[in-house]
Design a protein around this motif. Sequence first.
Motif, PDB file in Angstrom:
ATOM      1  N   GLY A 249       6.858  27.953  12.454  1.00 47.14           N
ATOM      2  CA  GLY A 249       7.163  29.369  12.625  1.00 47.14           C
ATOM      3  C   GLY A 249       8.603  29.705  12.315  1.00 47.14           C
ATOM      4  N   GLU A 250       9.471  28.711  12.429  1.00 47.54           N
ATOM      5  CA  GLU A 250      10.900  28.916  12.141  1.00 47.54           C
ATOM      6  C   GLU A 250      11.247  28.581  10.696  1.00 47.54           C
ATOM      7  N   GLY A 251      10.231  28.286   9.901  1.00 50.23           N
ATOM      8  CA  GLY A 251      10.471  27.906   8.504  1.00 50.23           C
ATOM      9  C   GLY A 251      10.238  26.420   8.300  1.00 50.23           C
ATOM     10  N   MET A 252      10.824  25.881   7.259  1.00 49.00           N
ATOM     11  CA  MET A 252      10.654  24.466   6.924  1.00 49.00           C
ATOM     12  C   MET A 252      11.456  23.580   7.875  1.00 49.00           C
ATOM     13  N   GLN A 253      10.809  22.547   8.387  1.00 52.10           N
ATOM     14  CA  GLN A 253      11.463  21.619   9.299  1.00 52.10           C
ATOM     15  C   GLN A 253      11.359  20.198   8.764  1.00 52.10           C
ATOM     16  N   PRO A 254      12.477  19.465   8.717  1.00 53.74           N
ATOM     17  CA  PRO A 254      12.425  18.087   8.212  1.00 53.74           C
ATOM     18  C   PRO A 254      11.845  17.134   9.247  1.00 53.74           C
ATOM     19  N   VAL A 255      11.207  16.084   8.756  1.00 56.68           N
ATOM     20  CA  VAL A 255      10.737  15.004   9.623  1.00 56.68           C
ATOM     21  C   VAL A 255      11.189  13.689   9.001  1.00 56.68           C
TER      22      VAL A 255
ATOM     23  N   TYR B  38      12.043   7.195   5.681  1.00 54.56           N
ATOM     24  CA  TYR B  38      10.990   8.071   5.162  1.00 54.56           C
ATOM     25  C   TYR B  38      11.334   9.502   5.552  1.00 54.56           C
ATOM     26  N   SER B  39      11.071  10.460   4.642  1.00 53.60           N
ATOM     27  CA  SER B  39      11.326  11.857   4.974  1.00 53.60           C
ATOM     28  C   SER B  39      10.240  12.743   4.393  1.00 53.60           C
ATOM     29  N   ASN B  40      10.052  13.890   5.049  1.00 54.24           N
ATOM     30  CA  ASN B  40       9.064  14.869   4.616  1.00 54.24           C
ATOM     31  C   ASN B  40       9.488  16.230   5.167  1.00 54.24           C
ATOM     32  N   MET B  41       8.781  17.282   4.806  1.00 54.73           N
ATOM     33  CA  MET B  41       9.042  18.627   5.305  1.00 54.73           C
ATOM     34  C   MET B  41       7.762  19.214   5.881  1.00 54.73           C
ATOM     35  N   LEU B  42       7.893  19.858   7.055  1.00 58.23           N
ATOM     36  CA  LEU B  42       6.756  20.488   7.725  1.00 58.23           C
ATOM     37  C   LEU B  42       6.950  21.995   7.782  1.00 58.23           C
ATOM     38  N   LYS B  43       5.835  22.726   7.743  1.00 60.22           N
ATOM     39  CA  LYS B  43       5.874  24.177   7.915  1.00 60.22           C
ATOM     40  C   LYS B  43       5.827  24.501   9.400  1.00 60.22           C
TER      41      LYS B  43
ATOM     42  N   ASP C   3       0.849  -1.183   0.000  1.00 59.99           N
ATOM     43  CA  ASP C   3       0.000   0.000   0.000  1.00 59.99           C
ATOM     44  C   ASP C   3       0.888   1.237   0.000  1.00 59.99           C
ATOM     45  N   LYS C   4       0.304   2.377  -0.350  1.00 58.09           N
ATOM     46  CA  LYS C   4       1.060   3.622  -0.363  1.00 58.09           C
ATOM     47  C   LYS C   4       1.462   4.001   1.056  1.00 58.09           C
ATOM     48  N   LEU C   5       2.757   4.273   1.254  1.00 57.82           N
ATOM     49  CA  LEU C   5       3.296   4.589   2.572  1.00 57.82           C
ATOM     50  C   LEU C   5       3.322   6.105   2.743  1.00 57.82           C
ATOM     51  N   SER C   6       2.139   6.672   2.832  1.00 57.73           N
ATOM     52  CA  SER C   6       1.978   8.114   2.942  1.00 57.73           C
ATOM     53  C   SER C   6       1.338   8.441   4.279  1.00 57.73           C
ATOM     54  N   PHE C   7       1.697   9.589   4.853  1.00 51.31           N
ATOM     55  CA  PHE C   7       1.202   9.972   6.172  1.00 51.31           C
ATOM     56  C   PHE C   7       0.620  11.381   6.094  1.00 51.31           C
ATOM     57  N   ASN C   8      -0.578  11.536   6.604  1.00 52.13           N
ATOM     58  CA  ASN C   8      -1.226  12.847   6.607  1.00 52.13           C
ATOM     59  C   ASN C   8      -0.715  13.656   7.798  1.00 52.13           C
ATOM     60  N   LEU C   9       0.505  14.153   7.652  1.00 53.79           N
ATOM     61  CA  LEU C   9       1.120  14.902   8.744  1.00 53.79           C
ATOM     62  C   LEU C   9       0.562  16.316   8.798  1.00 53.79           C
ATOM     63  N   ALA C  10       0.304  16.778   9.999  1.00 55.26           N
ATOM     64  CA  ALA C  10      -0.166  18.155  10.169  1.00 55.26           C
ATOM     65  C   ALA C  10       0.927  19.124   9.727  1.00 55.26           C
ATOM     66  N   ASN C  11       0.529  20.177   9.028  1.00 53.21           N
ATOM     67  CA  ASN C  11       1.446  21.218   8.563  1.00 53.21           C
ATOM     68  C   ASN C  11       2.460  20.716   7.538  1.00 53.21           C
ATOM     69  N   ALA C  12       2.114  19.643   6.824  1.00 49.76           N
ATOM     70  CA  ALA C  12       3.011  19.187   5.752  1.00 49.76           C
ATOM     71  C   ALA C  12       3.162  20.300   4.726  1.00 49.76           C
ATOM     72  N   ALA C  13       4.397  20.568   4.321  1.00 49.90           N
ATOM     73  CA  ALA C  13       4.681  21.714   3.459  1.00 49.90           C
ATOM     74  C   ALA C  13       4.170  21.514   2.047  1.00 49.90           C
ATOM     75  N   ASP C  14       4.450  20.364   1.475  1.00 52.53           N
ATOM     76  CA  ASP C  14       4.102  20.106   0.076  1.00 52.53           C
ATOM     77  C   ASP C  14       4.204  18.603  -0.137  1.00 52.53           C
TER      78      ASP C  14
END
Length: 391
Positions: free
Chosen positions: A178-184, A171-176, A138-149
């Motif tokens: 107050g300090e800018g883009m943050q990696p997860v 797995y990696s993603n980027m979150l929005k 299955d698709k390994l996608s996560f509906n993370l809050a504040n996901a950037a794109d």
Amino acid sequence: MNRSRLSLQLAGLCLATLLPTLALAIDPPARELTRFALSTNYLEDANEGLYELAYDNSGHHLFVAVTDRMNRAANKGFLYTFNPETLAVEQRLEMPYRAFSLALAPTRHRLYVGHTQSASLRISLLDSETGKLLKTSDKLSFNLANAADARFEHLRHMVYSPASDTLFVSYSNMLKSGEGMQPVHKLLMLDGATLALKGEVEGAYSGTAYGLTLDDKTQKIYVGGRDYINEIDAKTQKVQRTIPLKNVKPQISSVQNLAVDSASQRAFVVVFNHEDRSGPDDGLYIFDLRDGKQLGFVHTGAGANAVKYNPKYNELYVTNFTSGTLSVIDAKNYKVTREFVVPVYPNQMALSADMDTLFVGIKEGFNRDWDPDVFVKGAKERILRIDLNKS
């Protein structure tokens, strides 16, 4: 003696004097004594791009993950099987999606193919003996809050542990924020047989980290970041300890990959500074696995991208993506003993089980916009085979 005969004798003397010089000019130079012997073969289509390599000793195959690098919208991928001795193409199988990462479960005859980009985010399981596609996750996608794109969501490297029959996938993603883009980052766990998502390793990442490797002997997984290495027990799926990397010189910008040697308690880390492509601090960093103490640094070249340790010869191989070179380093004194110029972009590597053959994926310029200085229309990406014990 008449003048004619004297002229002939003088001409003969001059010719005899010149013969050694002429012979020297057409003879090959003295052969350099070297262990290394090189050969190559190419992908079938210039639109294809190769990524990770995996050597299967049980079936005697070299697997290569390949994508259609030009037509991204089609999301097409392929799995190439090369003969590891001749580099002849034995199979070219179409994959469900673009193919990037590989992992093997050799005793179970399983091959895992990672479809890592945001449009895919899946893993496929194949029979490594026949090439038959058994299933795709299955698709390994996560509906993370504040996901950037959504385009930032990626799967990266993966390793398989036979001790727990588990496939570990980074797995990696980027979150929005107050300090800018943050990696997860997450280290996902998939059932090795069903590809069902079992969860993630809690606390696997203490910050940005792209390096991931498994020590087959100890069944320990290592995650490498800018200032730390996390050691994870593949059986219990828990972080055992964090190894801090302190007072590192030169300062590490971004860990690209790592390898470990548990016998000598060393970690080998390669650094690729993506902000400064001239790469003054790129190269191989060596650390003591017990306490993180830095043991050495070798500036191998710009864009140090992948590293392999060979215990048989006690040496390391580093691909320098931007420099277009492959460095061979003595693991005793950390000196570069050989450098191969392998344009354009040396990328991922695989070692044969007997440690006598190194395989390197060589990439080409993408297009005239991205790589104007090196792009050659029609150039095909290739596999470089280096025999390490020939003279």
